[in-house]
Structure formats: structure tokens, C-alpha cells
Design an enzyme around this catalytic site. Structure first.
Site, PDB file in Angstrom:
ATOM      1  N   ASP A  92     -10.994  -8.361  92.205  1.00 33.19           N
ATOM      2  CA  ASP A  92     -11.151  -6.916  92.435  1.00 33.19           C
ATOM      3  C   ASP A  92      -9.874  -6.301  92.993  1.00 33.19           C
ATOM      4  O   ASP A  92      -9.500  -5.191  92.611  1.00 33.19           O
ATOM      5  CB  ASP A  92     -12.312  -6.658  93.419  1.00 33.19           C
ATOM      6  CG  ASP A  92     -13.650  -6.684  92.709  1.00 33.19           C
ATOM      7  OD1 ASP A  92     -13.652  -6.605  91.457  1.00 33.19           O
ATOM      8  OD2 ASP A  92     -14.678  -6.800  93.390  1.00 33.19           O
ATOM      9  N   ARG A 133     -20.305 -20.462  97.177  1.00 35.85           N
ATOM     10  CA  ARG A 133     -19.092 -19.947  96.526  1.00 35.85           C
ATOM     11  C   ARG A 133     -17.933 -20.933  96.637  1.00 35.85           C
ATOM     12  O   ARG A 133     -17.176 -21.130  95.689  1.00 35.85           O
ATOM     13  CB  ARG A 133     -18.701 -18.587  97.124  1.00 35.85           C
ATOM     14  CG  ARG A 133     -19.553 -17.480  96.563  1.00 35.85           C
ATOM     15  CD  ARG A 133     -19.374 -16.176  97.294  1.00 35.85           C
ATOM     16  NE  ARG A 133     -20.470 -15.277  96.979  1.00 35.85           N
ATOM     17  CZ  ARG A 133     -20.393 -14.253  96.137  1.00 35.85           C
ATOM     18  NH1 ARG A 133     -19.273 -13.986  95.536  1.00 35.85           N
ATOM     19  NH2 ARG A 133     -21.441 -13.500  95.901  1.00 35.85           N
ATOM     20  N   PRO A 183     -12.200 -17.929  90.616  1.00 35.13           N
ATOM     21  CA  PRO A 183     -13.269 -18.185  91.577  1.00 35.13           C
ATOM     22  C   PRO A 183     -13.529 -16.996  92.498  1.00 35.13           C
ATOM     23  O   PRO A 183     -12.672 -16.120  92.643  1.00 35.13           O
ATOM     24  CB  PRO A 183     -12.726 -19.364  92.404  1.00 35.13           C
ATOM     25  CG  PRO A 183     -11.628 -19.943  91.595  1.00 35.13           C
ATOM     26  CD  PRO A 183     -11.081 -18.855  90.758  1.00 35.13           C
ATOM     27  N   SER A 184     -14.692 -17.006  93.107  1.00 35.64           N
ATOM     28  CA  SER A 184     -15.058 -15.942  94.034  1.00 35.64           C
ATOM     29  C   SER A 184     -14.053 -15.879  95.187  1.00 35.64           C
ATOM     30  O   SER A 184     -13.674 -16.909  95.753  1.00 35.64           O
ATOM     31  CB  SER A 184     -16.459 -16.233  94.571  1.00 35.64           C
ATOM     32  OG  SER A 184     -16.798 -15.290  95.527  1.00 35.64           O
ATOM     33  N   GLY A 185     -13.617 -14.672  95.523  1.00 34.26           N
ATOM     34  CA  GLY A 185     -12.731 -14.474  96.668  1.00 34.26           C
ATOM     35  C   GLY A 185     -11.260 -14.629  96.355  1.00 34.26           C
ATOM     36  O   GLY A 185     -10.407 -14.464  97.233  1.00 34.26           O
ATOM     37  N   VAL A 186     -10.942 -14.908  95.092  1.00 35.87           N
ATOM     38  CA  VAL A 186      -9.540 -15.152  94.748  1.00 35.87           C
ATOM     39  C   VAL A 186      -8.724 -13.848  94.711  1.00 35.87           C
ATOM     40  O   VAL A 186      -7.501 -13.861  94.845  1.00 35.87           O
ATOM     41  CB  VAL A 186      -9.459 -15.924  93.406  1.00 35.87           C
ATOM     42  CG1 VAL A 186      -9.786 -15.038  92.223  1.00 35.87           C
ATOM     43  CG2 VAL A 186      -8.107 -16.555  93.240  1.00 35.87           C
ATOM     44  N   ASN A 188      -2.415 -15.802  93.118  1.00 34.38           N
ATOM     45  CA  ASN A 188      -2.456 -14.634  94.010  1.00 34.38           C
ATOM     46  C   ASN A 188      -2.310 -15.159  95.439  1.00 34.38           C
ATOM     47  O   ASN A 188      -3.284 -15.474  96.108  1.00 34.38           O
ATOM     48  CB  ASN A 188      -3.788 -13.896  93.814  1.00 34.38           C
ATOM     49  CG  ASN A 188      -3.929 -12.707  94.746  1.00 34.38           C
ATOM     50  OD1 ASN A 188      -2.934 -12.108  95.184  1.00 34.38           O
ATOM     51  ND2 ASN A 188      -5.163 -12.361  95.071  1.00 34.38           N
ATOM     52  N   ARG A 227     -25.534   0.002  95.511  1.00 33.55           N
ATOM     53  CA  ARG A 227     -25.169  -0.125  96.924  1.00 33.55           C
ATOM     54  C   ARG A 227     -24.571   1.200  97.384  1.00 33.55           C
ATOM     55  O   ARG A 227     -24.053   1.965  96.555  1.00 33.55           O
ATOM     56  CB  ARG A 227     -24.132  -1.237  97.112  1.00 33.55           C
ATOM     57  CG  ARG A 227     -24.711  -2.614  96.876  1.00 33.55           C
ATOM     58  CD  ARG A 227     -23.658  -3.700  97.072  1.00 33.55           C
ATOM     59  NE  ARG A 227     -24.168  -4.988  96.626  1.00 33.55           N
ATOM     60  CZ  ARG A 227     -23.427  -5.951  96.098  1.00 33.55           C
ATOM     61  NH1 ARG A 227     -22.121  -5.779  95.957  1.00 33.55           N
ATOM     62  NH2 ARG A 227     -23.959  -7.094  95.722  1.00 33.55           N
ATOM     63  N   ARG A 286     -13.356 -11.741 104.462  1.00 34.50           N
ATOM     64  CA  ARG A 286     -13.940 -10.592 103.753  1.00 34.50           C
ATOM     65  C   ARG A 286     -15.257 -10.172 104.394  1.00 34.50           C
ATOM     66  O   ARG A 286     -15.671  -9.023 104.281  1.00 34.50           O
ATOM     67  CB  ARG A 286     -14.147 -10.951 102.275  1.00 34.50           C
ATOM     68  CG  ARG A 286     -14.476  -9.752 101.432  1.00 34.50           C
ATOM     69  CD  ARG A 286     -14.471 -10.045  99.955  1.00 34.50           C
ATOM     70  NE  ARG A 286     -15.557 -10.936  99.565  1.00 34.50           N
ATOM     71  CZ  ARG A 286     -15.855 -11.264  98.300  1.00 34.50           C
ATOM     72  NH1 ARG A 286     -15.112 -10.774  97.323  1.00 34.50           N
ATOM     73  NH2 ARG A 286     -16.838 -12.074  98.016  1.00 34.50           N
TER      74      ARG A 286
HETATM   75  N1  LIG Z   1      -2.903 -11.649  97.926  1.00 40.05           N
HETATM   76  C1  LIG Z   1      -3.805 -11.444  98.880  1.00 40.05           C
HETATM   77  N2  LIG Z   1      -3.468 -11.631 100.169  1.00 40.05           N
HETATM   78  C2  LIG Z   1      -4.379 -11.425 101.136  1.00 40.05           C
HETATM   79  N3  LIG Z   1      -5.646 -11.028 100.963  1.00 40.05           N
HETATM   80  C3  LIG Z   1      -6.041 -10.836  99.700  1.00 40.05           C
HETATM   81  C4  LIG Z   1      -5.149 -11.025  98.590  1.00 40.05           C
HETATM   82  N4  LIG Z   1      -5.830 -10.754  97.462  1.00 40.05           N
HETATM   83  C5  LIG Z   1      -7.082 -10.404  97.838  1.00 40.05           C
HETATM   84  N5  LIG Z   1      -7.222 -10.455  99.162  1.00 40.05           N
HETATM   85  C6  LIG Z   1      -8.445 -10.191  99.959  1.00 40.05           C
HETATM   86  O1  LIG Z   1      -9.308 -11.302  99.727  1.00 40.05           O
HETATM   87  C7  LIG Z   1     -10.663 -10.889  99.692  1.00 40.05           C
HETATM   88  C8  LIG Z   1     -11.270 -11.322  98.364  1.00 40.05           C
HETATM   89  O2  LIG Z   1     -10.708 -10.526  97.313  1.00 40.05           O
HETATM   90  P1  LIG Z   1     -11.616  -9.856  96.174  1.00 40.05           P
HETATM   91  O3  LIG Z   1     -12.839  -9.280  96.763  1.00 40.05           O
HETATM   92  O4  LIG Z   1     -10.726  -8.990  95.366  1.00 40.05           O
HETATM   93  O5  LIG Z   1     -11.990 -11.196  95.368  1.00 40.05           O
HETATM   94  P2  LIG Z   1     -12.866 -11.375  94.045  1.00 40.05           P
HETATM   95  O6  LIG Z   1     -12.192 -12.430  93.255  1.00 40.05           O
HETATM   96  O7  LIG Z   1     -13.067 -10.055  93.394  1.00 40.05           O
HETATM   97  O8  LIG Z   1     -14.202 -11.953  94.665  1.00 40.05           O
HETATM   98  P3  LIG Z   1     -15.730 -11.981  94.061  1.00 40.05           P
HETATM   99  O9  LIG Z   1     -15.676 -12.754  92.786  1.00 40.05           O
HETATM  100  O10 LIG Z   1     -16.499 -12.702  95.128  1.00 40.05           O
HETATM  101  O11 LIG Z   1     -16.158 -10.543  93.895  1.00 40.05           O
HETATM  102  C9  LIG Z   1     -10.662  -9.378  99.883  1.00 40.05           C
HETATM  103  O12 LIG Z   1     -10.934  -9.110 101.234  1.00 40.05           O
HETATM  104  C10 LIG Z   1      -9.243  -8.980  99.500  1.00 40.05           C
HETATM  105  O13 LIG Z   1      -8.834  -7.805 100.167  1.00 40.05           O
END
Ligand SMILES: Nc1ncnc2c1ncn2[C@@H]1O[C@H](COP(=O)(O)OP(=O)(O)OP(=O)(O)O)[C@@H](O)[C@H]1O
Length: 240
Positions: free
Chosen positions: A60, A190, A54-57, A210, A85, A179
Site C-alpha cells: 500500500d 501473517r 507478503p503482508s506488511g512489506v 523495500n 471501514r 503498524r
Molecule cells: N520502506 C519502508 N520503511 C519503513 N516503513 C515502511 C516502509 N514501507 C512501508 N512501511 C510501513 O510498513 C507498514 C506496512 O506497510 P503497508 O501497509 O503498505 O504493507 P502492505 O504490504 O500493504 O500490507 P498488507 O498486505 O497487510 O495490507 C506501514 O505502517 C507502512 O507505513
């Protein structure tokens, strides 16, 4: 009683008295053939690893860390029609193409998978994967849950599907808020989607949690999954 498989005529020297090469020669003579230096097991074939969640998990975040310490992984650069961007580099972050160029790629069947996301097209170029697999690199694809489902249909069990998950819904929401990339509307979309998406975990091969502040553990687990897949007797063969 002597060993029936070993002819009596080839004496094997005492292990304390002979040097190693003498012993090897005697063993070879006893067994009737030289020991081969060929590898007993072929090198593992390159893999396709699909990382989704999911988004934010933290997809990246995990991928960024994987990039830093794994030279044998190729991270696929997606083609997109969305505008560049600030700070983004063509060919590194994305291949920025026009809508016309994108639709030509679709027509020519050059994309493994594509989708229209918030009004912009995103797709995975097949040629890039073929080339990098050919060079022996493992391929990492970062896709949303919908993309992972499409890829499962296309790739079946020839790729490894990893579902990245937060330790709780509450933590995932906090992470998305912190974020600071979302409007209140997109935050709601999301979070609502994440709730639904977790239900798709059963279609994946592995789940990696994670947890807050434990990004390194999640990365290590992904690396271990790749290692374990490469040590399997029945290996996956990724062909595009
Ligand atoms: N284990 C963790 N502990 C704390 N913060 C984390 C952890 N993993 C990721 N984050 C933070 O959580 C936020 C979301 O992570 P990230 O942008 O990598 O998610 P994503 O799955 O790629 O999201 P999207 O699908 O929306 O692009 C970021 O600010 C990241 O730095």
C-alpha cells in the site's frame, strides 16, 4: 570511388554552404524518396503490472506513492463484500457490494480473479481493466501472493509481476508490529505466511526490496521496471 547507391546526377551541397532544407531535399533526391515524419516505432501498448508481496512489506505504501506521481497508471478498485471501514469511499477504496451482488458477478464471469479472504469475498472486475486499457492507461493490480499465482495462470507472460520484499524477515516483523493493525493471533498468521510466501518469488518477473526508510527507492525501482518493460522490442500485450 563514389557511392554505388547514390546516383551521380544528384549533387549534395556542401554542408557548410547549404541550409538545412536544401540539404534534406538533396538527400531525399539522392535516396529517391522523401523522409517520412511517421514515428519509427509505435507507442508502447498499455501494460498490466501486478504488485504483490507478503503482508506488511509495503504494498500500500508503494502504491500510494506511485499514485501521487504517475498519471498514466490506473489502480484497479477491487470489489469486496466486507463492510466499509470509517473513512473508506465506495468506488475509490473498494466497490462495496453485497454477497449476492458479488456472486452474481462471479456467475456472469465478470471477475478476473476472486478469493474468499477471512470470510469476505474480494475480486477484480474485468470491465474496469478493459475500459482503462482501452483508454491507454497502464493497470496496477495489488494482490496477495495467492492472487498473484492465480493471475499468473490467467495472464501468463502478458503482465509484469513484481514481488515486493523487505530486506529481512526481522524488519518485516517489526514493520507489522509497528503498524498496530494486527491482533497477536493475526500477527502470527501473517508472519508464518510471509515465511512461506517468500518461496514463491521465483514465479515473478522482478523483485523489489523495500528497505527500512527507503520507500522512495523502492518506488523508483518499480517506475524503472515499468519504463524498461515499455522500451522492450518484444512488448507484452495485455488482453483481458
Ligand atoms: N520502506 C519502508 N520503511 C519503513 N516503513 C515502511 C516502509 N514501507 C512501508 N512501511 C510501513 O510498513 C507498514 C506496512 O506497510 P503497508 O501497509 O503498505 O504493507 P502492505 O504490504 O500493504 O500490507 P498488507 O498486505 O497487510 O495490507 C506501514 O505502517 C507502512 O507505513
Amino acid at each position: 570511388m563514389g557511392d554505388a547507391r547514390r546516383p551521380d546526377s544528384v549533387p549534395i551541397p556542401h554542408i557548410e554552404k547549404a541550409d538545412r532544407s536544401e540539404l534534406v531535399r538533396a538527400l531525399e533526391a539522392s535516396l529517391g524518396s522523401a523522409f517520412s515524419s511517421e514515428p519509427l516505432w509505435p507507442s508502447p501498448s498499455p501494460l498490466i503490472i501486478v504488485i504483490s508481496g507478503p503482508s506488511g512489506v509495503g504494498k500500500d505504501a508503494v502504491i500510494k506513492k506511485l499514485k501521487d506521481s504517475n498519471e498514466n497508471l490506473h489502480f484497479v478498485v477491487t470489489a469486496t463484500t466486507r463492510p466499509t471501514r470509517p473513512g473508506e469511499v465506495h468506488g475509490k477504496d473498494y466497490y462495496f457490494v453485497s454477497k449476492e451482488e458479488f456472486l452474481t458477478m462471479v456467475e456472469r464471469n465478470e471477475l478476473l480473479e476472486y478469493a474468499l479472504v477471512y470470510g469476505d469475498y474480494k475480486g477484480i472486475p474485468k470491465q474496469q481493466i478493459r475500459e482503462e486499457l482501452g483508454k491507454g492507461y497502464d493497470i496496477v493490480l495489488r494482490v496477495d501472493i495467492q492472487g498473484a499465482q492465480t493471475l499468473r495462470k490467467i495472464l501468463g507472460n502478458s503482465a509484469v509481476f513484481i514481488f515486493l520484499m523487505a530486506e529481512s524477515e526481522a524488519k518485516l516483523v517489526e514493520r507489522l508490529i509497528d503498524r498496530k493493525t494486527e491482533t497477536k493471533e493475526s500477527l502470527l498468521v501473517r508472519v508464518a505466511m510471509a515465511r512461506e510466501e517468500v518461496k514463491h518469488v521465483k514465479n515473478f518477473d522482478y523483485v523489489v526490496v523495500n528497505a527500512e526508510g527507503r520507500l522512495d527507492n523502492a518506488v523508483k525501482l518499480v517506475e524503472s521496471i515499468i519504463d524498461a518493460e515499455k522500451a522492450k522490442v518484444q512488448q507484452k500485450r495485455s488482453v483481458i
